[in-house]
Motif scaffolding. Structure first.
Motif, PDB file in Angstrom:
ATOM      1  N   PRO A  18     -48.221 -16.285  -7.563  1.00 34.17           N
ATOM      2  CA  PRO A  18     -47.559 -16.868  -8.732  1.00 34.17           C
ATOM      3  C   PRO A  18     -46.262 -16.094  -9.020  1.00 34.17           C
ATOM      4  O   PRO A  18     -46.148 -14.932  -8.628  1.00 34.17           O
ATOM      5  N   ASN A  19     -45.317 -16.726  -9.684  1.00 32.78           N
ATOM      6  CA  ASN A  19     -44.048 -16.096 -10.084  1.00 32.78           C
ATOM      7  C   ASN A  19     -43.151 -15.655  -8.932  1.00 32.78           C
ATOM      8  O   ASN A  19     -42.383 -14.728  -9.067  1.00 32.78           O
ATOM      9  N   THR A  20     -43.259 -16.288  -7.776  1.00 26.97           N
ATOM     10  CA  THR A  20     -42.371 -15.884  -6.686  1.00 26.97           C
ATOM     11  C   THR A  20     -41.262 -16.901  -6.481  1.00 26.97           C
ATOM     12  O   THR A  20     -40.450 -16.763  -5.581  1.00 26.97           O
ATOM     13  N   GLY A  21     -41.254 -17.943  -7.301  1.00 23.69           N
ATOM     14  CA  GLY A  21     -40.249 -18.973  -7.106  1.00 23.69           C
ATOM     15  C   GLY A  21     -40.649 -19.956  -6.019  1.00 23.69           C
ATOM     16  O   GLY A  21     -39.802 -20.611  -5.419  1.00 23.69           O
ATOM     17  N   LYS A  22     -41.941 -20.050  -5.777  1.00 26.36           N
ATOM     18  CA  LYS A  22     -42.435 -20.964  -4.757  1.00 26.36           C
ATOM     19  C   LYS A  22     -42.057 -22.411  -5.090  1.00 26.36           C
ATOM     20  O   LYS A  22     -41.631 -23.174  -4.220  1.00 26.36           O
ATOM     21  N   THR A  23     -42.190 -22.739  -6.379  1.00 22.64           N
ATOM     22  CA  THR A  23     -41.870 -24.097  -6.785  1.00 22.64           C
ATOM     23  C   THR A  23     -40.371 -24.375  -6.646  1.00 22.64           C
ATOM     24  O   THR A  23     -39.980 -25.474  -6.283  1.00 22.64           O
ATOM     25  N   SER A  24     -39.533 -23.358  -6.891  1.00 27.42           N
ATOM     26  CA  SER A  24     -38.091 -23.567  -6.697  1.00 27.42           C
ATOM     27  C   SER A  24     -37.784 -23.822  -5.238  1.00 27.42           C
ATOM     28  O   SER A  24     -36.939 -24.657  -4.909  1.00 27.42           O
ATOM     29  N   VAL A  25     -38.461 -23.095  -4.350  1.00 26.27           N
ATOM     30  CA  VAL A  25     -38.249 -23.319  -2.918  1.00 26.27           C
ATOM     31  C   VAL A  25     -38.695 -24.738  -2.567  1.00 26.27           C
ATOM     32  O   VAL A  25     -38.013 -25.466  -1.836  1.00 26.27           O
ATOM     33  N   PHE A  26     -39.822 -25.149  -3.134  1.00 28.72           N
ATOM     34  CA  PHE A  26     -40.315 -26.503  -2.925  1.00 28.72           C
ATOM     35  C   PHE A  26     -39.282 -27.533  -3.396  1.00 28.72           C
ATOM     36  O   PHE A  26     -38.959 -28.486  -2.684  1.00 28.72           O
ATOM     37  N   ASN A  27     -38.739 -27.305  -4.592  1.00 29.28           N
ATOM     38  CA  ASN A  27     -37.736 -28.235  -5.119  1.00 29.28           C
ATOM     39  C   ASN A  27     -36.501 -28.269  -4.226  1.00 29.28           C
ATOM     40  O   ASN A  27     -35.908 -29.326  -4.013  1.00 29.28           O
ATOM     41  N   SER A  28     -36.101 -27.108  -3.703  1.00 30.93           N
ATOM     42  CA  SER A  28     -34.918 -27.070  -2.838  1.00 30.93           C
ATOM     43  C   SER A  28     -35.163 -27.811  -1.537  1.00 30.93           C
ATOM     44  O   SER A  28     -34.255 -28.445  -0.993  1.00 30.93           O
ATOM     45  N   LEU A  29     -36.387 -27.734  -1.022  1.00 30.66           N
ATOM     46  CA  LEU A  29     -36.680 -28.395   0.246  1.00 30.66           C
ATOM     47  C   LEU A  29     -36.795 -29.908   0.084  1.00 30.66           C
ATOM     48  O   LEU A  29     -36.364 -30.672   0.935  1.00 30.66           O
ATOM     49  N   THR A  30     -37.396 -30.340  -1.025  1.00 24.44           N
ATOM     50  CA  THR A  30     -37.701 -31.763  -1.157  1.00 24.44           C
ATOM     51  C   THR A  30     -36.747 -32.512  -2.072  1.00 24.44           C
ATOM     52  O   THR A  30     -36.693 -33.731  -2.036  1.00 24.44           O
ATOM     53  N   LYS A  59     -41.384 -15.093  12.149  1.00 21.12           N
ATOM     54  CA  LYS A  59     -39.962 -15.268  11.863  1.00 21.12           C
ATOM     55  C   LYS A  59     -39.766 -15.213  10.349  1.00 21.12           C
ATOM     56  O   LYS A  59     -40.609 -15.697   9.582  1.00 21.12           O
ATOM     57  N   ILE A  60     -38.650 -14.646   9.951  1.00 17.78           N
ATOM     58  CA  ILE A  60     -38.390 -14.485   8.526  1.00 17.78           C
ATOM     59  C   ILE A  60     -37.108 -15.218   8.142  1.00 17.78           C
ATOM     60  O   ILE A  60     -36.103 -15.133   8.845  1.00 17.78           O
ATOM     61  N   ALA A  61     -37.149 -15.948   7.029  1.00 15.80           N
ATOM     62  CA  ALA A  61     -35.945 -16.580   6.500  1.00 15.80           C
ATOM     63  C   ALA A  61     -35.647 -15.996   5.128  1.00 15.80           C
ATOM     64  O   ALA A  61     -36.520 -15.943   4.269  1.00 15.80           O
ATOM     65  N   LEU A  62     -34.428 -15.515   4.949  1.00 16.33           N
ATOM     66  CA  LEU A  62     -34.009 -15.064   3.616  1.00 16.33           C
ATOM     67  C   LEU A  62     -33.402 -16.265   2.904  1.00 16.33           C
ATOM     68  O   LEU A  62     -32.456 -16.865   3.407  1.00 16.33           O
ATOM     69  N   VAL A  63     -33.957 -16.648   1.766  1.00 16.42           N
ATOM     70  CA  VAL A  63     -33.433 -17.815   1.063  1.00 16.42           C
ATOM     71  C   VAL A  63     -33.125 -17.462  -0.386  1.00 16.42           C
ATOM     72  O   VAL A  63     -33.600 -16.466  -0.912  1.00 16.42           O
ATOM     73  N   SER A  64     -32.333 -18.325  -1.006  1.00 17.63           N
ATOM     74  CA  SER A  64     -32.115 -18.204  -2.439  1.00 17.63           C
ATOM     75  C   SER A  64     -32.154 -19.596  -3.037  1.00 17.63           C
ATOM     76  O   SER A  64     -31.264 -20.417  -2.793  1.00 17.63           O
ATOM     77  N   ALA A  65     -33.206 -19.881  -3.785  1.00 14.30           N
ATOM     78  CA  ALA A  65     -33.344 -21.216  -4.377  1.00 14.30           C
ATOM     79  C   ALA A  65     -32.281 -21.408  -5.454  1.00 14.30           C
ATOM     80  O   ALA A  65     -31.764 -22.495  -5.659  1.00 14.30           O
ATOM     81  N   ARG A  66     -31.933 -20.323  -6.130  1.00 16.82           N
ATOM     82  CA  ARG A  66     -30.945 -20.419  -7.198  1.00 16.82           C
ATOM     83  C   ARG A  66     -29.582 -20.817  -6.655  1.00 16.82           C
ATOM     84  O   ARG A  66     -28.878 -21.627  -7.243  1.00 16.82           O
ATOM     85  N   LYS A  67     -29.216 -20.212  -5.504  1.00 10.56           N
ATOM     86  CA  LYS A  67     -27.890 -20.510  -4.940  1.00 10.56           C
ATOM     87  C   LYS A  67     -27.965 -21.519  -3.808  1.00 10.56           C
ATOM     88  O   LYS A  67     -26.962 -21.824  -3.167  1.00 10.56           O
ATOM     89  N   ASN A  68     -29.183 -21.987  -3.536  1.00 14.38           N
ATOM     90  CA  ASN A  68     -29.400 -22.971  -2.486  1.00 14.38           C
ATOM     91  C   ASN A  68     -28.872 -22.478  -1.134  1.00 14.38           C
ATOM     92  O   ASN A  68     -28.156 -23.185  -0.428  1.00 14.38           O
ATOM     93  N   GLU A  69     -29.237 -21.246  -0.794  1.00 14.13           N
ATOM     94  CA  GLU A  69     -28.788 -20.660   0.464  1.00 14.13           C
ATOM     95  C   GLU A  69     -29.971 -20.381   1.392  1.00 14.13           C
ATOM     96  O   GLU A  69     -31.070 -20.064   0.924  1.00 14.13           O
ATOM     97  N   GLY A  70     -29.744 -20.465   2.672  1.00 13.74           N
ATOM     98  CA  GLY A  70     -30.738 -20.072   3.661  1.00 13.74           C
ATOM     99  C   GLY A  70     -31.706 -21.174   4.055  1.00 13.74           C
ATOM    100  O   GLY A  70     -32.598 -20.955   4.872  1.00 13.74           O
ATOM    101  N   PHE A  71     -31.548 -22.365   3.469  1.00 17.21           N
ATOM    102  CA  PHE A  71     -32.542 -23.397   3.740  1.00 17.21           C
ATOM    103  C   PHE A  71     -32.363 -24.078   5.100  1.00 17.21           C
ATOM    104  O   PHE A  71     -33.323 -24.567   5.681  1.00 17.21           O
ATOM    105  N   ASP A  72     -31.111 -24.094   5.604  1.00 20.24           N
ATOM    106  CA  ASP A  72     -30.909 -24.659   6.943  1.00 20.24           C
ATOM    107  C   ASP A  72     -31.663 -23.833   7.975  1.00 20.24           C
ATOM    108  O   ASP A  72     -32.316 -24.379   8.870  1.00 20.24           O
ATOM    109  N   TYR A  73     -31.598 -22.510   7.801  1.00 20.59           N
ATOM    110  CA  TYR A  73     -32.287 -21.641   8.750  1.00 20.59           C
ATOM    111  C   TYR A  73     -33.807 -21.814   8.618  1.00 20.59           C
ATOM    112  O   TYR A  73     -34.518 -21.926   9.615  1.00 20.59           O
ATOM    113  N   LEU A  74     -34.293 -21.881   7.374  1.00 18.34           N
ATOM    114  CA  LEU A  74     -35.729 -22.083   7.154  1.00 18.34           C
ATOM    115  C   LEU A  74     -36.191 -23.376   7.826  1.00 18.34           C
ATOM    116  O   LEU A  74     -37.235 -23.427   8.496  1.00 18.34           O
TER     117      LEU A  74
END
Lengths: 702, 80
Positions: free
Chosen positions: A12-24, A145-160
């Motif tokens: 909880p509290n890791t921003g999982k839902t933000s990552v989900f929102n960024s992906l979908t 494999k590790i992806a560094l992402v930022s849901a706030r800035k919408n960065e790193g999702f292409d690599y993910l």
């Protein structure tokens, strides 16, 4: 286009839902897992030109040792190969600051033999926090494999996405050898079930995970000489497992993660100093609550008035357009006001969810839990009960579901049982119209409006009775398990508007469609019951009334005549006979049979009270001013005088404050407690309490 | 000595988490033998206790804190 299943897992509290929102994006839907009320969030993400991913946002969990219903769902899906949501690839979402803790879950999932990608969120805050990661080194240690992402800035999702696309290249071997904690035991497991993943077996035995019957039964009824260890021994081993994993993680991070402690900002400490101060903390919480209620009342009233007006006009317009007949009347007198009665709550519900999701996203809600725990504990509740009790002021249904993260069953059950006492938004229309009728619109000491004071008093009363009954239940109920309470105090974050918006839209939608169905059905049934009668008195109402008028030599214009016919019809309709039957029960409370009917229909949902009276008084529209005028003209059939006076008004207010009049809540409580015992208890206890209090109030005041 | 005996601002190393009364969840969040724990110096609220365990911030009730054995690391006297 090919489609694969991707599961998002994380603390909880890791921003999982933000990552989900960024992906979908908005390409997502929220439902429930079959049979349980755990929220299921799924969405589709386009990974490449040839590949689509069905993404499932699993409930947040700290480990695969499930301790709540939500966590159990996450574990269940990861273990059951036959589940249609079983992932092809898992993405573990971690935040940068709590990487160590998040890796515990990562190493567990890796042991299941699933391709597991690590996505480290909030990478944009790395520099500010003085953290640097040697990704290549960590990838080697964790075998992934590790992806560094930022849901706030919408960065790193292409690599993910590219990692997800090439998930087959991710090694599926484990990175941390846990069988060392008791190699003999793990050996015997492996021998007994040679075809199964040994860590999966270990989890199945330790958790009461309810998945694929077949696999479970083979373990429960071993034919091959394997006997599971006693529970206390297993608990000790689970502790050893956690320690072994942390040893591995510490070693892995030692070579790949550096933290410059001096760079860490004192933001948390500075805000905490005020927000959980033993005086200012409570004051600020009270002020925030005040702001929320203020917002719900004053800001929501503008769109509500517009909606009210809009539906009244729609009804009239439809009436004018369609040919007169039974169907038209069903639509204009049953369906349209029915839908209007649901839509009118949307502004309030949306505003409340807006506030609550901001409080949760920012990290403030944990501080409220912290502040209130020692008070709530005395009443058999937990600090975590505060969130459901506050949400209960919008609607008890999401509130009951929000109680799920209370670890202790007794505290959770008491919370669920007392939630319906808090003043939900469905009581508001009832309160507002009754208060307007019986409480003078004057000022106490020239400042406080009496009507406002009564409304505030009702809120206070609901909360007070909730706490008081919690205390009673606490004294009566036995506690089988020792209580425990652990809450994470997350960092303060600025809420991401997109996340807040999505939460508000989802919750509001589920309210409208959940409660809406019932209200609409009741409106239609009610209309039918009021529009038909069992005998000639109903069918020949015009003739009978005509005769009466002639006998008494009355001169009536067309409109007066119509009203007289309508009310005669109503008295002899099905609902009229039903109302007469229950009249003896409600008379001691100061109600006539019409109010009795409204009280009965309110057991489906309280907010139908006004609509019911509107239908019964055949006003034809939901315009409150006209209903109000009509109500104030009603005469008490027994003792004469105004039907709605101070005594009967207070009695009604108290009845609505305490009675359990909401089928949807009862249904949710049944699902959450898994038994009819508790909803039945609520219905009987609350309603008899309400009856007795209203009876006393009316008899004293009349 | 246990976490409950620590004064606010004091740091200690966790030595014993073997009690059955400690929820597994707490261990999973990093409350393990060898971890450093600090009682956050905020104000006089003693229950629940606000802790920093290896950079995870969490709160537990006093009754749970009593079950977790520690060795005190250093004394940081409150300045305010």
């Amino acid at each position: 286009m090919r489609q694969i299943n991707v599961a998002l897992v994380g603390n909880p509290n890791t921003g999982k839902t933000s990552v989900f929102n960024s992906l979908t994006g908005l390409n997502q839907k929220v439902g429930n897992y079959p049979g349980i009320t755990v929220e299921k969030k799924e969405g589709v993400s386009k990974i490449s030109r040839l590949l689509k991913a069905h993404i499932l946002d699993l409930p947040g969990t700290y480990s695969l040792n499930a301790s709540s219903l939500d966590e159990n769902v996450a574990v269940q899906i990861l273990l059951n190969k036959n589940d249609k949501n079983y992932p092809d690839v898992v993405v573990v979402v971690s935040d940068i600051e709590n990487l160590k803790r998040n890796l515990l879950l990562f190493t567990q999932i890796k042991d299941l033999g699933l391709p597991t990608i690590l996505a480290i969120n909030m990478a944009d805050r790395m520099e500010k926090k003085g953290i640097s990661i040697d990704t290549k080194q960590l990838e080697k240690q964790l075998k992934t494999k590790i992806a560094l992402v930022s849901a706030r800035k919408n960065e790193g999702f292409d690599y993910l996405k590219s990692l997800i696309e090439n998930y087959k290249q991710i090694p599926t071997e484990s990175c941390c050898e846990v069988s060392q904690i008791d190699s003999e035991y793990f050996e015997s497991l492996k021998k007994a079930y040679p075809n199964q993943n040994v860590y999966k077996l270990w989890l199945i035995i330790n958790n009461d995970v309810n998945f694929g019957d077949l696999e479970r039964n083979t373990i429960k009824n071993p034919t091959n000489g394997f006997t599971p260890k006693p529970i206390s021994e297993l608990k000790r081993l689970q502790q050893k497992e956690v320690i072994a994993r942390y040893l591995f993680i510490n070693k892995a991070l030692k070579t790949s993660l550096t933290k410059d402690i001096n760079a860490a900002t004192g933001l948390r400490a500075n805000i905490d100093r005020i927000l959980i101060h033993k005086f200012w903390g409570y004051l600020i919480f009270a002020l925030i609550l005040l702001l929320i209620f203020q917002g719900i009342y004053s800001w929501a009233s503008y769109p509500m008035d517009l909606i009210d007006l809009g539906f009244a006009n729609l009804s009239e317009f439809t009436k004018a357009q369609l040919p007169d007949g039974k169907l038209t009347r069903l639509i204009t007198e049953g369906v349209i006001p029915g839908i209007g009665g649901i839509v009118i709550f949307v502004p309030q519900i949306a505003l409340l969810f807006l506030f609550i999701s901001i409080l949760e996203e920012s990290g403030y809600m944990s501080r409220v839990v912290f502040l209130t725990d020692r008070i709530m504990k005395k009443f058999g509740l937990s600090g975590k009960s505060i969130v459901p009790l506050v949400s209960g002021t919008a609607c008890a249904i999401p509130a009951v579901m929000a109680s799920r993260n209370i670890e202790n069953w007794k505290e959770r059950l008491i919370t669920i049982l007392v939630i319906p006492f808090t003043t939900c938004s469905a009581r508001l229309p009832v309160y507002l119209i009754i208060i307007a009728l019986v409480i003078p619109d004057a000022y106490f000491l020239g400042v406080f409006n009496y009507q406002g004071l009564v409304l505030f008093g009702l809120y206070f009363l609901g909360f007070g009775v909730a706490i008081f009954s919690a205390w009673l239940l606490h004294l009566v109920m036995k506690n089988a398990k020792k209580t425990y309470f652990v809450i994470e105090m997350p960092d303060y974050k600025l809420p991401i508007p997109k996340n807040v918006l999505i939460t508000v839209v989802d919750k509001t939608k589920s309210f409208v469609f959940g409660a809406g169905k019932i209200i609409l059905a009741i409106s239609i049934i009610l209309w039918v019951l009021a529009s038909y009668g069992p005998n000639a008195n109903f069918n020949e109402a015009e003739k009978i009334v005509q005769q009466q008028v002639e006998q008494e030599n009355l001169v009536l214009d067309e409109e007066e005549m119509e009203t007289k016919v309508a009310s005669y019809k109503l008295r002899h309709s099905y609902i009229g006979y039903m109302g007469k039957a229950i009249e003896p029960v409600v008379q001691p409370l100061g109600y006539d049979w019409k109010i009795g009917i409204a009280v009965i229909t309110s057991f489906a949902a309280r907010e139908v009270f006004v609509g019911t009276l509107a239908t019964i008084y055949s006003v034809g529209s939901e315009n409150e001013e006209t209903i109000k005028q009509r109500m104030s003209k009603e005469v008490n059939p027994v003792i004469g005088g105004k039907l709605f006076n101070l005594a009967s008004g207070i009695s009604l207010l108290l009845f609505y404050a305490f009675a359990m009049q909401c089928m949807s809540t009862l249904a949710v409580v049944k699902r959450e407690t898994n038994s009819w015992k508790w909803p039945t208890f609520q219905l009987v206890f609350m309603t008899s309490f309400a009856y007795i209090v209203s009876l006393i109030a009316y008899q004293l005041l009349k | 000595m246990s976490i409950a005996d620590l004064k606010s601002g004091e740091k200690a190393i966790i030595t014993d988490t073997s009690s059955q009364l400690i929820p597994l969840k707490l261990l999973e969040m990093g409350c393990l033998p060898g971890s450093e724990v600090e009682v956050i110096k905020i104000n006089k609220i003693k229950d629940p206790l606000y802790l920093n365990i290896n950079d995870t911030f969490l709160a537990i009730r006093l009754e749970t804190a009593r079950e977790i054995g520690v060795d005190i690391l250093e004394k940081e006297y409150e300045t305010n």
